[in-house]
Design a protein around this motif. Structure first.
Motif, PDB file in Angstrom:
ATOM      1  N   LEU A 103      -5.097   1.154  -8.766  1.00  0.00           N
ATOM      2  CA  LEU A 103      -5.700   2.362  -8.199  1.00  0.00           C
ATOM      3  C   LEU A 103      -7.125   2.039  -7.762  1.00  0.00           C
ATOM      4  O   LEU A 103      -7.917   1.525  -8.552  1.00  0.00           O
ATOM      5  N   ARG A 104      -7.441   2.342  -6.527  1.00  0.00           N
ATOM      6  CA  ARG A 104      -8.786   2.134  -6.001  1.00  0.00           C
ATOM      7  C   ARG A 104      -9.210   3.357  -5.189  1.00  0.00           C
ATOM      8  O   ARG A 104      -8.374   4.008  -4.544  1.00  0.00           O
ATOM      9  N   ARG A 105     -10.500   3.611  -5.167  1.00  0.00           N
ATOM     10  CA  ARG A 105     -11.046   4.751  -4.433  1.00  0.00           C
ATOM     11  C   ARG A 105     -11.992   4.244  -3.352  1.00  0.00           C
ATOM     12  O   ARG A 105     -12.801   3.354  -3.596  1.00  0.00           O
ATOM     13  N   GLY A 106     -11.886   4.815  -2.154  1.00  0.00           N
ATOM     14  CA  GLY A 106     -12.783   4.443  -1.074  1.00  0.00           C
ATOM     15  C   GLY A 106     -12.044   4.396   0.247  1.00  0.00           C
ATOM     16  O   GLY A 106     -10.827   4.592   0.308  1.00  0.00           O
ATOM     17  N   PRO A 107     -12.757   4.164   1.349  1.00  0.00           N
ATOM     18  CA  PRO A 107     -12.092   4.020   2.653  1.00  0.00           C
ATOM     19  C   PRO A 107     -11.018   2.940   2.597  1.00  0.00           C
ATOM     20  O   PRO A 107     -11.238   1.864   2.037  1.00  0.00           O
ATOM     21  N   ALA A 108      -9.870   3.225   3.181  1.00  0.00           N
ATOM     22  CA  ALA A 108      -8.711   2.343   3.027  1.00  0.00           C
ATOM     23  C   ALA A 108      -8.997   0.915   3.468  1.00  0.00           C
ATOM     24  O   ALA A 108      -8.661  -0.044   2.766  1.00  0.00           O
ATOM     25  N   LEU A 109      -9.625   0.749   4.613  1.00  0.00           N
ATOM     26  CA  LEU A 109      -9.853  -0.603   5.117  1.00  0.00           C
ATOM     27  C   LEU A 109     -10.784  -1.387   4.194  1.00  0.00           C
ATOM     28  O   LEU A 109     -10.530  -2.563   3.892  1.00  0.00           O
ATOM     29  N   SER A 119      -3.619  -9.604 -11.442  1.00  0.00           N
ATOM     30  CA  SER A 119      -3.691  -8.262 -10.880  1.00  0.00           C
ATOM     31  C   SER A 119      -5.148  -7.815 -10.866  1.00  0.00           C
ATOM     32  O   SER A 119      -5.833  -7.878 -11.886  1.00  0.00           O
ATOM     33  N   PRO A 120      -5.642  -7.372  -9.720  1.00  0.00           N
ATOM     34  CA  PRO A 120      -7.045  -6.966  -9.664  1.00  0.00           C
ATOM     35  C   PRO A 120      -7.303  -5.715 -10.492  1.00  0.00           C
ATOM     36  O   PRO A 120      -6.387  -4.951 -10.798  1.00  0.00           O
ATOM     37  N   ALA A 121      -8.549  -5.529 -10.853  1.00  0.00           N
ATOM     38  CA  ALA A 121      -8.923  -4.343 -11.625  1.00  0.00           C
ATOM     39  C   ALA A 121      -8.728  -3.095 -10.787  1.00  0.00           C
ATOM     40  O   ALA A 121      -8.760  -3.132  -9.558  1.00  0.00           O
ATOM     41  N   GLY A 122      -8.524  -1.983 -11.471  1.00  0.00           N
ATOM     42  CA  GLY A 122      -8.346  -0.712 -10.779  1.00  0.00           C
ATOM     43  C   GLY A 122      -8.933   0.439 -11.566  1.00  0.00           C
ATOM     44  O   GLY A 122      -9.373   0.280 -12.714  1.00  0.00           O
ATOM     45  N   ASP A 123      -8.942   1.600 -10.965  1.00  0.00           N
ATOM     46  CA  ASP A 123      -9.465   2.801 -11.614  1.00  0.00           C
ATOM     47  C   ASP A 123      -8.438   3.379 -12.576  1.00  0.00           C
ATOM     48  O   ASP A 123      -7.246   3.045 -12.529  1.00  0.00           O
ATOM     49  N   ARG A 124      -8.900   4.282 -13.411  1.00  0.00           N
ATOM     50  CA  ARG A 124      -7.991   5.078 -14.234  1.00  0.00           C
ATOM     51  C   ARG A 124      -7.699   6.371 -13.493  1.00  0.00           C
ATOM     52  O   ARG A 124      -8.611   7.035 -12.984  1.00  0.00           O
ATOM     53  N   ILE A 155      -4.444   4.076  -2.903  1.00  0.00           N
ATOM     54  CA  ILE A 155      -5.851   4.259  -2.554  1.00  0.00           C
ATOM     55  C   ILE A 155      -6.176   5.744  -2.419  1.00  0.00           C
ATOM     56  O   ILE A 155      -5.508   6.463  -1.660  1.00  0.00           O
ATOM     57  N   LEU A 156      -7.194   6.167  -3.120  1.00  0.00           N
ATOM     58  CA  LEU A 156      -7.717   7.519  -2.933  1.00  0.00           C
ATOM     59  C   LEU A 156      -8.800   7.421  -1.863  1.00  0.00           C
ATOM     60  O   LEU A 156      -9.978   7.240  -2.147  1.00  0.00           O
ATOM     61  N   TRP A 184       0.854  -1.193   0.000  1.00  0.00           N
ATOM     62  CA  TRP A 184       0.000   0.000   0.000  1.00  0.00           C
ATOM     63  C   TRP A 184       0.889   1.242   0.000  1.00  0.00           C
ATOM     64  O   TRP A 184       1.493   1.573   1.008  1.00  0.00           O
ATOM     65  N   PHE A 185       0.981   1.897  -1.149  1.00  0.00           N
ATOM     66  CA  PHE A 185       1.825   3.078  -1.289  1.00  0.00           C
ATOM     67  C   PHE A 185       1.037   4.342  -0.952  1.00  0.00           C
ATOM     68  O   PHE A 185      -0.149   4.456  -1.256  1.00  0.00           O
ATOM     69  N   ARG A 186       1.755   5.308  -0.347  1.00  0.00           N
ATOM     70  CA  ARG A 186       1.128   6.584   0.006  1.00  0.00           C
ATOM     71  C   ARG A 186       2.077   7.725  -0.351  1.00  0.00           C
ATOM     72  O   ARG A 186       2.089   8.166  -1.485  1.00  0.00           O
TER      73      ARG A 186
END
Length: 470
Positions: A73-79, A175-180, A37-38, A9-11
């Protein structure tokens, strides 16, 4: 578990070298899924730092591509996001590099507890600082409140050499799907300012390393004398890269040590400034209220003004004080502001205009591409007089006197204040394109008269300080 997939998990650690978490992952030989994660904490960033973060993420994604990895890339609460990716990949653990601001600490503590309760490995790594904020203690076992003894304690401590960038990392089978990234529109709040600020950014690990090399090849020699002159290219300008982790602080520190050992005169002063960054994190860890309220509680009854028309003129870079206005305009055109200029702009707002430092702190957090939670908080409280290691609270910087001393030829002021030149340069004119149209600013309009007589403003500040409770 020894061969189970790791989610990385990079920040604010967007680099390959001097990256303890990444080095440990490479050494483990385990398959990895890199994730950014956004989350709501990241969504809360101001306009300029959020936009600049997007540039950093894009550059880091390209670097990972070179290792055969895709940044998810994923968006939402981190947990929630991490739990979903764990399920999709059958991962056995989640690793990340530590952050220290109160919001990140609260989030990461909750994430770690929840993941461990679910039987997953949850591990955090150092990497954003030279020393963890709790590692340096006074002789009595407490924390340092003053910089000089902190520096004396810190300068003798060994710093582990940085790890080289891994040449190989094992990708997970799927690799799981992610956002653009473009769909996140991280630069939306920048509006028309983004294209003007972009040429002044040095994005990514390679650019940061080139900047460090250029600084150590030249300006470091006279860093101690020239670092306060904003018209001179006398500083490293690495703040934007350090805040997003595009270069490791240990790499910078060891490069500074080598420069000092080679006899480069300003290297010791440069190392001392890196220690100020460490000190700000030391204080934020031990006294997290520094980010939101007066560090010294005896200042809580001080009659700071809230927002006011003069503060709006300060935001607009239209105070009538050329050094102050040049500082604000530099920020809108380049995304950053010279450190000496930050002190002058901050002192003017909090002392000549008697406006609460929190207004300035929040504005910088929205406008600086090199915004750093600890440095911004300590800087504002320092200049306001209510913070740790503050200059005497009654010190009031005179913008005109400071300009005479640190911009004697007026080059910095003319560079950013178009009204001071018959033929203003592109950066001075860019200010009028970068700021909100609602401000209605026109480069052909006359330069405003000063908001306050400097001597009167100083006297008013001193009178207010005289009534402050001890």
């Amino acid at each position: 578990m020894s061969d189970s997939t790791l989610i990385l998990w990079f920040r604010r650690d967007l680099r390959l070298a001097d990256q303890p978490m990444l080095a440990a992952a490479a050494a483990s030989g385990r398959p990895v899924v890199p994730v950014f994660i956004l989350d709501p904490e990241t969504e809360a960033l101001g306009a300029a730092p959020k936009w600049r973060l997007g540039l950093a993420v894009a550059a880091f994604a390209r670097a990972l591509d070179g290792l055969g990895l895709r940044l998810v890339l994923r968006r939402g609460p981190a947990l929630e996001v991490l739990r979903a990716i764990v399920q999709e990949t059958a991962a056995g653990g989640v690793w990340w590099s530590r952050l220290y601001d109160p919001a990140s600490v609260a989030r990461d503590t909750a994430v770690k507890a929840a993941l461990k309760a679910a039987g997953l490995e949850a591990r955090s790594f150092a990497g954003h600082l030279l020393h963890e904020p709790w590692q340096i203690e006074t002789g009595a076992g407490g924390f340092y409140r003053v910089f000089t003894p902190y520096w004396k304690a810190m300068r003798g401590l060994a710093v582990v050499a940085p790890e080289a960038a891994p040449t190989r990392l094992r990708a997970a089978k799927s690799s799981p799907a992610g956002d653009r990234l473009e769909d996140w529109r991280l630069g939306a709040a920048m509006n028309r300012g983004a294209s003007l600020v972009l040429p002044h950014q040095s994005v990514g690990e390679a650019a940061a390393r080139e900047k460090l090399a250029a600084f150590l090849a030249g300006p470091v020699h006279r860093y101690a004398e020239m670092r306060d002159f904003p018209a001179v290219a006398g500083t490293s300008r690495l703040s934007e890269n350090l805040t997003y982790g595009e270069i490791g602080i240990r790499e910078v520190w060891h490069a500074g040590l080598r420069a000092r050992d080679e006899g480069k005169a300003g290297a010791e002063s440069f190392l001392r400034e890196l220690a100020w960054r460490e000190f700000s994190y030391h204080l934020m860890h031990h006294t997290p209220h520094i980010t939101t309220r007066n560090w010294k509680p005896e200042w809580d009854d001080f009659p700071w003004r809230g927002d006011n028309p003069e503060a709006e003129r300060w935001r607009m870079g239209m105070t009538g004080e050329p050094f102050v206005d040049a500082a604000m305009r530099e920020m809108y055109v380049t995304g950053t502001m010279h450190n000496r200029a930050r002190m002058i702009a901050g002192s003017y707002l909090t002392k000549h205009l008697l406006t609460h430092w929190k207004l300035g702190l929040d504005w910088f957090a929205d406008c600086l591409t090199d915004w750093d939670p600890a440095a911004n908080a300590m800087g504002w409280q320092w200049v306001a007089g209510c913070g740790p290691d503050a200059a005497p609270y009654f010190r009031v910087f005179n913008p005109a006197g400071q300009a005479e001393k640190f911009d004697p030829g007026g080059d910095y002021r003319r560079r950013f204040v178009a009204e001071l030149s018959r033929a203003p340069g592109p950066e001075a004119l860019a200010f009028f394109q970068a700021v909100p149209r609602s401000w209605g600013l026109d480069p052909k309009a006359p330069y405003p008269a000063p908001l306050v007589d400097l001597a009167e403003g100083r006297a008013r500040a001193l009178a207010a300080y005289a009534t402050r409770k001890a």
